[in-house]
Write a protein that holds these residues in place. Structure first.
Motif, PDB file in Angstrom:
ATOM      1  N   GLU A  12       0.836  -1.211   0.000  1.00  0.00           N
ATOM      2  CA  GLU A  12       0.000   0.000   0.000  1.00  0.00           C
ATOM      3  C   GLU A  12       0.868   1.257   0.000  1.00  0.00           C
ATOM      4  O   GLU A  12       0.586   2.219  -0.721  1.00  0.00           O
ATOM      5  CB  GLU A  12      -0.933   0.012   1.209  1.00  0.00           C
ATOM      6  CG  GLU A  12      -2.055  -0.992   1.120  1.00  0.00           C
ATOM      7  CD  GLU A  12      -2.873  -1.079   2.405  1.00  0.00           C
ATOM      8  OE1 GLU A  12      -2.694  -0.222   3.308  1.00  0.00           O
ATOM      9  OE2 GLU A  12      -3.685  -2.009   2.511  1.00  0.00           O
ATOM     10  N   ARG A  16       1.068   3.979  -3.042  1.00  0.00           N
ATOM     11  CA  ARG A  16       0.814   5.402  -2.783  1.00  0.00           C
ATOM     12  C   ARG A  16       1.976   6.255  -3.300  1.00  0.00           C
ATOM     13  O   ARG A  16       1.776   7.274  -3.955  1.00  0.00           O
ATOM     14  CB  ARG A  16       0.593   5.647  -1.293  1.00  0.00           C
ATOM     15  CG  ARG A  16       0.234   7.106  -0.993  1.00  0.00           C
ATOM     16  CD  ARG A  16       0.062   7.381   0.489  1.00  0.00           C
ATOM     17  NE  ARG A  16       1.341   7.213   1.162  1.00  0.00           N
ATOM     18  CZ  ARG A  16       1.528   6.483   2.259  1.00  0.00           C
ATOM     19  NH1 ARG A  16       0.526   5.853   2.829  1.00  0.00           N
ATOM     20  NH2 ARG A  16       2.718   6.396   2.806  1.00  0.00           N
ATOM     21  N   ARG A  19       1.879   6.582  -7.084  1.00  0.00           N
ATOM     22  CA  ARG A  19       0.930   7.608  -7.544  1.00  0.00           C
ATOM     23  C   ARG A  19       1.505   9.007  -7.341  1.00  0.00           C
ATOM     24  O   ARG A  19       1.439   9.851  -8.229  1.00  0.00           O
ATOM     25  CB  ARG A  19      -0.401   7.479  -6.801  1.00  0.00           C
ATOM     26  CG  ARG A  19      -1.247   6.306  -7.249  1.00  0.00           C
ATOM     27  CD  ARG A  19      -2.641   6.341  -6.645  1.00  0.00           C
ATOM     28  NE  ARG A  19      -2.646   6.335  -5.189  1.00  0.00           N
ATOM     29  CZ  ARG A  19      -2.588   5.242  -4.430  1.00  0.00           C
ATOM     30  NH1 ARG A  19      -2.509   4.048  -4.997  1.00  0.00           N
ATOM     31  NH2 ARG A  19      -2.611   5.326  -3.118  1.00  0.00           N
ATOM     32  N   GLU A  20       2.080   9.246  -6.173  1.00  0.00           N
ATOM     33  CA  GLU A  20       2.590  10.580  -5.851  1.00  0.00           C
ATOM     34  C   GLU A  20       3.828  10.943  -6.665  1.00  0.00           C
ATOM     35  O   GLU A  20       3.984  12.083  -7.077  1.00  0.00           O
ATOM     36  CB  GLU A  20       2.904  10.677  -4.356  1.00  0.00           C
ATOM     37  CG  GLU A  20       1.664  10.682  -3.482  1.00  0.00           C
ATOM     38  CD  GLU A  20       1.980  10.693  -1.999  1.00  0.00           C
ATOM     39  OE1 GLU A  20       3.158  10.860  -1.615  1.00  0.00           O
ATOM     40  OE2 GLU A  20       1.026  10.526  -1.211  1.00  0.00           O
TER      41      GLU A  20
END
Length: 113
Positions: A12, A16, A19-20
């Protein structure tokens, strides 16, 4: 086997970050595991492979860095290396130790595309 839940959380975090920071593939993950953290490195390897399957880290290499345990001995006023939580001070034999390192579980680095 709590390692499965730990690996799910790790994926996870990686997703994340993907994506960032806009990366699409993870080639390698360097994971610090403290000697006092009750985490089995081999179980982490197995679980990581299972949890990463089909995702951004599917083919990633998991590099595990085992971090030594350390504690401050209140009896001899030194930082000492310990292999387990209930170990006595290797210098004076005292049991008044405060753990200062070895409990970590941290993603240290990712190699990404």
């Amino acid at each position: 086997m709590h390692e499965m839940a730990l690996c799910e959380s790790m994926i996870e975090i990686i997703e994340r970050e993907a994506r960032e920071q806009q990366f699409s593939r993870v080639r390698a993950v360097w994971l610090e595991i403290g000697a006092l953290g009750h985490v089995d490195p081999e179980a982490m390897r197995f679980c990581f492979s299972a949890v990463a399957h089909g995702g951004i880290a599917a083919d990633a290499r998991l590099e595990i860095l085992e971090m030594p345990g350390a504690a401050w001995c209140m009896d001899c006023a030194k930082t000492v290396t310990i292999a387990q939580r209930d170990a006595p001070c290797p210098d004076c034999g005292g049991h008044h130790l405060q753990i200062t390192a070895g409990e970590e579980l941290r993603i240290r680095e990712l190699e990404v595309d």
